[in-house]
Every structure is written in C-alpha cells, then in structure tokens.
Design a protein around this motif. Structure first.
Motif, short mmCIF file in Angstrom:
data_model
loop_
_atom_site.label_atom_id
_atom_site.label_comp_id
_atom_site.label_asym_id
_atom_site.label_seq_id
_atom_site.Cartn_x
_atom_site.Cartn_y
_atom_site.Cartn_z
N LEU A 102 96.23 53.56 37.49
CA LEU A 102 95.97 54.56 38.52
C LEU A 102 97.03 54.51 39.62
O LEU A 102 97.53 55.54 40.07
N ASN A 103 97.42 53.31 40.05
CA ASN A 103 98.37 53.18 41.15
C ASN A 103 99.76 53.68 40.76
O ASN A 103 100.45 54.30 41.57
N GLU A 104 100.16 53.39 39.54
CA GLU A 104 101.50 53.78 39.10
C GLU A 104 101.51 55.08 38.29
O GLU A 104 102.56 55.50 37.81
N GLU A 105 100.31 55.67 38.13
CA GLU A 105 100.15 56.93 37.40
C GLU A 105 100.88 56.88 36.06
O GLU A 105 101.73 57.73 35.74
N THR A 106 100.53 55.88 35.28
CA THR A 106 101.15 55.65 33.98
C THR A 106 100.07 55.50 32.92
O THR A 106 99.09 54.79 33.12
N ILE A 107 100.27 56.19 31.80
CA ILE A 107 99.39 56.05 30.63
C ILE A 107 100.13 55.23 29.59
O ILE A 107 101.30 55.50 29.28
N ILE A 108 99.44 54.21 29.03
CA ILE A 108 100.09 53.31 28.07
C ILE A 108 99.30 53.29 26.77
O ILE A 108 98.11 52.99 26.74
N PHE A 109 99.99 53.64 25.69
CA PHE A 109 99.43 53.59 24.34
C PHE A 109 99.97 52.33 23.66
O PHE A 109 101.19 52.08 23.71
N THR A 110 99.11 51.57 23.01
CA THR A 110 99.57 50.38 22.29
C THR A 110 98.96 50.34 20.89
O THR A 110 97.80 50.71 20.69
N TYR A 162 95.38 70.44 25.89
CA TYR A 162 95.33 69.17 26.63
C TYR A 162 93.89 68.64 26.56
O TYR A 162 92.95 69.37 26.83
N ILE A 163 93.76 67.37 26.21
CA ILE A 163 92.43 66.74 26.15
C ILE A 163 92.39 65.63 27.21
O ILE A 163 93.36 64.90 27.41
N SER A 164 91.24 65.50 27.86
CA SER A 164 91.15 64.56 28.98
C SER A 164 91.27 63.11 28.52
O SER A 164 90.85 62.74 27.41
N PHE A 165 91.88 62.31 29.36
CA PHE A 165 92.06 60.87 29.11
C PHE A 165 90.73 60.21 28.81
O PHE A 165 90.62 59.40 27.87
N ASP A 166 89.68 60.54 29.60
CA ASP A 166 88.37 59.90 29.43
C ASP A 166 87.80 60.14 28.03
O ASP A 166 87.20 59.25 27.43
N ILE A 167 87.99 61.35 27.51
CA ILE A 167 87.48 61.68 26.18
C ILE A 167 88.23 60.89 25.11
O ILE A 167 87.63 60.34 24.18
N ILE A 168 89.55 60.82 25.22
CA ILE A 168 90.35 60.08 24.24
C ILE A 168 89.97 58.61 24.26
O ILE A 168 89.83 57.97 23.20
N LYS A 169 89.76 58.05 25.42
CA LYS A 169 89.39 56.64 25.53
C LYS A 169 88.00 56.38 24.94
O LYS A 169 87.78 55.38 24.28
N GLU A 170 87.08 57.32 25.17
CA GLU A 170 85.71 57.14 24.69
C GLU A 170 85.58 57.36 23.18
O GLU A 170 84.91 56.58 22.49
N TYR A 171 86.23 58.37 22.66
CA TYR A 171 86.00 58.75 21.27
C TYR A 171 87.09 58.29 20.30
O TYR A 171 86.87 58.24 19.10
N LEU A 172 88.27 57.96 20.83
CA LEU A 172 89.39 57.71 19.92
C LEU A 172 90.04 56.34 20.09
O LEU A 172 90.35 55.67 19.11
N ASP A 173 90.25 55.93 21.33
CA ASP A 173 91.04 54.71 21.56
C ASP A 173 90.54 53.97 22.80
O ASP A 173 90.98 54.24 23.91
N PRO A 174 89.64 52.99 22.61
CA PRO A 174 89.14 52.24 23.77
C PRO A 174 90.20 51.40 24.45
O PRO A 174 90.00 50.93 25.58
N ASP A 175 91.35 51.20 23.79
CA ASP A 175 92.42 50.40 24.38
C ASP A 175 93.45 51.24 25.14
O ASP A 175 94.41 50.69 25.68
N TYR A 220 94.96 64.78 31.87
CA TYR A 220 94.93 65.49 30.59
C TYR A 220 96.19 65.16 29.78
O TYR A 220 97.31 65.22 30.32
N ILE A 221 95.98 64.85 28.51
CA ILE A 221 97.08 64.46 27.63
C ILE A 221 97.35 65.59 26.64
O ILE A 221 96.43 66.07 25.97
N PRO A 222 98.61 66.03 26.51
CA PRO A 222 98.91 67.17 25.64
C PRO A 222 98.82 66.80 24.15
O PRO A 222 99.00 65.65 23.77
N LYS A 223 98.56 67.81 23.36
CA LYS A 223 98.49 67.65 21.89
C LYS A 223 99.77 67.00 21.36
O LYS A 223 99.71 66.14 20.48
N GLU A 224 100.89 67.39 21.91
CA GLU A 224 102.18 66.84 21.47
C GLU A 224 102.19 65.31 21.53
O GLU A 224 102.65 64.64 20.61
N VAL A 225 101.67 64.77 22.62
CA VAL A 225 101.63 63.31 22.78
C VAL A 225 100.58 62.69 21.87
O VAL A 225 100.81 61.65 21.24
#
Length: 552
Positions: free
Chosen positions: A76-84, A58-71, A120-125
């Motif tokens: 936070l309110n709906e506890e939903t992660i959205i990839f586009t 599992y890699i943290s959301f903050d790391i993925i946003k900083e190093y891989l995908d700024p979008d 944290y986002i799993p490798k699978e995702v």
C-alpha cells in the motif's frame, strides 16, 4: 349430505394447493443489469468487481486475491503489486507502464489502476501471470474468467422446454428460458433432481436432470490437472551439516572428506543493518575445495535474530527487492549451489512479510540454478520464535524446509532436560508434517548437549547450563566418573553427579542417540537430515547417521 360437501371442499382445496405447488414459476429475471463477473460457478456483482475502460477489462485486486491467488501481494505504501511463482517475481507500480520480472524491465500497454481505494488489474497483466482466459460476453454482460488447467464436466440439453433457474426448485425464478436442444453447458454439481450448470454465455443456475445429458467419465464435476514438481533427488537422501563460522574464513587447511555428507552449509552471511548490508565471512577457496570433494555448498544467511531490523527490511517492497538483489549477487560470486535461510526471532505481525520475502527470493535463485531452503523451529506458542513462521506457505515457496529439532530445553530453561529427546523430536515432526510435505522436510539434529547445574539458592533451586560438544561431554563424564543409564523416553544416555553440593545432570548425544533419531527419516520418508554443527561431533557419528538413512 353436509359431510360429503365438506369432504369435497377439503379435497378441492387440497388439489388446488397441490397444483399450485407443482405449477412452475414462469417469472423470468436477469442476473444483472450491469456488467458482472463470473469465476467458475460464482457470480460476483457487489462492490464493482470488474470494469471496462477503452475496451480493456480490469478486475479488482481483492477479487484476484480471493478467487485466484492468495499470495498476490499489495504494498500500500509503495503502491506496488507483486506476483510470485516458482520461476518469476513480477513487480508492477500502480499507474506505471514499466514493470520488472526477476529484476529485468519490460513495458505494458495498460497499467494497473487505482480508482478511489480500489486497485484494478488489467486483463493484459492477468493473462500473462496466470493460466487463465478472460472473455466479455456482450449479450449477457458477463465477464467470464476460467482457469485453463481445470477440466469441467460437459453437459448438453437433450429436450425442449429446459429452463435454467436461480435455485434447484421449480418455484425459483428463471434466468434462461427454453434453452435450445444441443446447447452445451458446464456442469458443476448435482443436487437432488437438478444439476448446477453454467452456459458459455455466463449464465449460472439449475436445470432439471431430465433435460440434460452429461459426460460422467470423471468422478467429480471439476478435475484439477495434476502438476507435480519434478524432484531431482535420484532417490538420494540429503545429508547436510552446518559449519559454524564466527569470523572470516582465511584457511581451508582443515577441510577434508566427511563420511556420508553431501551438502555443507557454512554460516557465512548475516544481514547487518536496515540498509540491507550483509556481513560476509565467505571464502571462494572453501567452496572450490568442498566441491572438489563432491559436496554441494548451501551457505546460511540469517537476520541477526533482530526483530526490529527484520521488520524494517521486510515491511518495504523496495527494501526486500534491494536486499534480495544483494544476496543473489553475493551467492553468485561465490559460485555456490544453494541458500539456507535462517530468519529467527521475527515479530508475529511480520509473518506474512517473511513469507513474501521468501516468495520473492525463490524465483531469482531458481533462475540461477540454486536451491532454496529455510530453517524452522518446532511448533510452539512462542510468537517470535514459532508462530511467526507460516510453515505451510513457506514450504510451498522453497525446495526444502529444515526442522531444527533441538533446544527442547534451551540454554536458560528453568528446568533441566534433554536438548532433543527422541519422543519430543517425533512429536514435533508429526506436527510439522501436517503443514510441510515429507518430500520437502529435512530433520535437523544436534551434535551438542547441555551440562545442567542445579544449585540451592534462597530456599529454591537455581538452574543454569553450559553447551558441550560430544567430546566435551565425554570428558566431563570421564573426569567425574558419571554413571550413565539408558533412558528409553529420551533415547539417550542420562547421568548425574553431585560435586561440592551442586548437582550436575547430562543427557548425552552420541552415535546411538543420533542413529535412533535418524531412523525417523526412514520412518516418515523425509527428504533427509541436517546436523548442527560440524566440529561438535565425534567421528563415529557420521557413519551412524549415513548408514541409517541408507546413503551408502
């Protein structure tokens, strides 16, 4: 004798210092005693960037946003992660094994986790959303994330005695000693007599050049493979006109061929409340008629220019999802070819939410084969009307961006002036081109002008205006014998007259002024032109624009 001894002493000290300086540091250290993350040539250790649970990385959301995908988006309110991306919008609820892609459900084995305040986002995702590899190297405790679309320069150790050090200095500690001959490494950069390298076990550091042979077939140490979007334009420029509609279309009797036009954008839809209900003024026969004439139809949808309503719609991921689903349903029912988004008067705080809305909408329309365009104003200091538009990121999320290059002097402007003078249009265009690529940019031009009325009032001057169509402007000029002179700066005919102590001023939009503005499409090789609005023009305008941008 004493001088000789002093000299020998100084020489001995100097030699000792020299030998000390030249003597390499033999200290060996480990990069980390705990699991650490490697992304390209970055070692990330602090603040628990990665965890392993039940053999899943599992890699943290903050790391993925900083190093891989700024979008990457986190509600936070709906506890939903959205990839586009261009083709898909994927939604994942934290802790849930059900997710959606373009509104269709699917299951995952390992849900996204929230530990404390960290997500944290799993490798699978991750590997299903990005073109990446993620590997755990048990020997070094490194988790290595690499992008598949990057080509790295490869190196190979050619001499014994090679050490990899923390820094490009022999006094720097060693992180890997006596690297075996023929060991392959990735080369990132060159610094003096050193190369920055990474082993395939996740060890990053510096190695002296003499120990390494590298493949220098590339000019740089990291080459990103080009992935250009295919443009289905066939060399033809877009020539669109907005067709303003203030009520439900009930008759198509006035629809006829328009010279040079290839897209019509009727202003049919408006989001009317915070439930996402949409005011619908459309007509299927209208679409069928224009299509039979060879035109594509991209209806406009607006936000009612209501910033509070817009905030309520955009701030909730669920609301965005529902309104997008409703929009695509309506557009699909009318069998149109695209959408033109006209969201104006948006709070500055909602800038990123507007971009996210468009990023979530685009893949759904793309899946249906419909084009997506968005209208933007010229760059200015107005928060709600300009600064709230992230033009660069919006341009990355749509097919086309329409620059509304008019209302230089707006209805309530305190100063009389042109709606769209040539020099201002070009200046606005150049600013936008710093953020939007020319092959996506469409120049919006006006078919209207303003008649300015200047009255003396309490020792000052009161300025008011009235919008006029081209025919309306011509009638005023004729009825009042207004003498016109060509104004080079505005690229328009300008005239004024005085009636009963009131001064009237006008800057005329006509075939000549619009032909001049249209030439900017050629000058900057823009995607095309759009006109506001159908019904305000005189007939000679159509060929003036069309022939200038070489449509016919």
């Amino acid at each position: 004798m004493k001088k000789i001894l002093v000299t020998l002493l100084i020489l001995t000290i100097a030699i000792s210092i020299y030998l000390y300086i030249q003597k390499p540091n033999k200290e060996i250290i480990s990069i980390s005693d705990e699991i650490y993350l490697v992304i390209e040539d970055n070692i990330i250790i602090e603040d628990n960037p990665v965890i392993i649970e039940d053999d899943m990385i599992y890699i943290s959301f903050d790391i993925i946003k900083e190093y891989l995908d700024p979008d990457l988006f986190y509600d936070l309110n709906e506890e939903t992660i959205i990839f586009t991306d261009k083709e898909k919008v994927r939604r994942f609820k934290i802790g849930h094994k059900k997710a959606t892609v373009n509104y269709k459900e699917f299951n995952i084995n390992n849900p996204i986790k929230k530990i404390g305040e960290k997500v944290y986002i799993p490798k699978e995702v991750l590997i299903n959303n990005y073109d990446i590899n993620i590997n755990y190297i048990e020997e070094t405790k490194a988790i290595v994330l690499d992008k598949n679309h990057l080509n790295y320069v490869q190196g190979e150790v050619i001499m014994e005695g090679a050490d990899i050090r923390i820094n490009f200095d022999k006094k720097s500690p060693i992180v890997l000693k006596d690297v075996p001959v023929e060991t392959p490494v990735i080369v990132f950069e060159e610094l003096d007599n050193w190369y920055k390298v990474r082993t395939y076990h996740g060890i990053i550091g510096y190695i002296e050049k003499k120990y390494l042979k590298i493949n220098l077939t590339n000019d740089v140490y990291k080459v990103e493979l080009e992935s250009r979007e295919k443009e289905d334009r066939n060399g033809e420029k877009i020539n669109m006109t907005w067709d303003y509609t203030n009520r439900k279309v009930v008759s198509i009797d006035n629809i006829d061929y328009i010279y040079g036009i290839n897209i019509v954008s009727p202003t049919w839809f408006s989001i009317s409340d915070n439930m996402g209900n949409i005011l619908d003024k459309g007509n299927l026969e209208y679409v069928e008629k224009y299509k039979s004439l060879g035109y594509k139809v991209w209806p406009l949808i607006d936000n009612g220019f209501d910033p509070d309503l817009t905030y309520e719609l955009l701030s909730s991921s669920k609301s965005r999802e529902q309104v997008i689903e409703r929009i695509v349903q309506i557009y699909d029912e009318y069998k149109v070819d695209g959408i033109n988004i006209d969201f104006e008067n948006v709070y500055l705080k909602d800038k990123d939410l507007l971009t996210q809305f468009v990023r979530e909408l685009y893949p759904i329309f793309r899946e249906k084969g419909m084009m997506v365009s968005i209208d933007v104003t010229p760059i200015s200091i107005s928060e709600n009307w300009s600064l709230s538009l992230d033009r660069k990121r919006l341009s990355q999320a749509v097919d086309y961006v329409m620059l509304m290059a008019y209302d230089q002097h707006w209805a309530s402007s305190p100063v009389a002036g042109s709606v769209s003078q040539y020099s201002w249009v070009e200046e606005s265009l150049l600013k936008i081109l710093q953020e939007v690529p020319n092959h996506k940019l469409i120049l919006g031009v006006p078919f209207y002008t303003r008649l300015w009325k200047l009255e003396k009032s309490n020792g000052g001057e009161q300025v008011s205006s009235q919008a006029l169509s081209m025919e309306g402007a011509n009638n005023f000029i004729k009825e009042n014998n207004v003498e016109l002179e060509w104004d080079e700066e505005s690229g328009q005919y300008h005239g004024e007259t005085v009636k009963e102590g009131i001064t009237y001023k006008i800057w005329v939009e006509d075939a000549k002024s619009l032909k001049l503005k249209s030439s900017l499409v050629n000058k900057y090789d823009l995607a095309g032109i759009a006109s506001w609005r159908k019904g305000f023009e005189t007939e000679e305008v159509w060929p003036a624009i069309s022939n200038m941008i070489k449509l016919n």
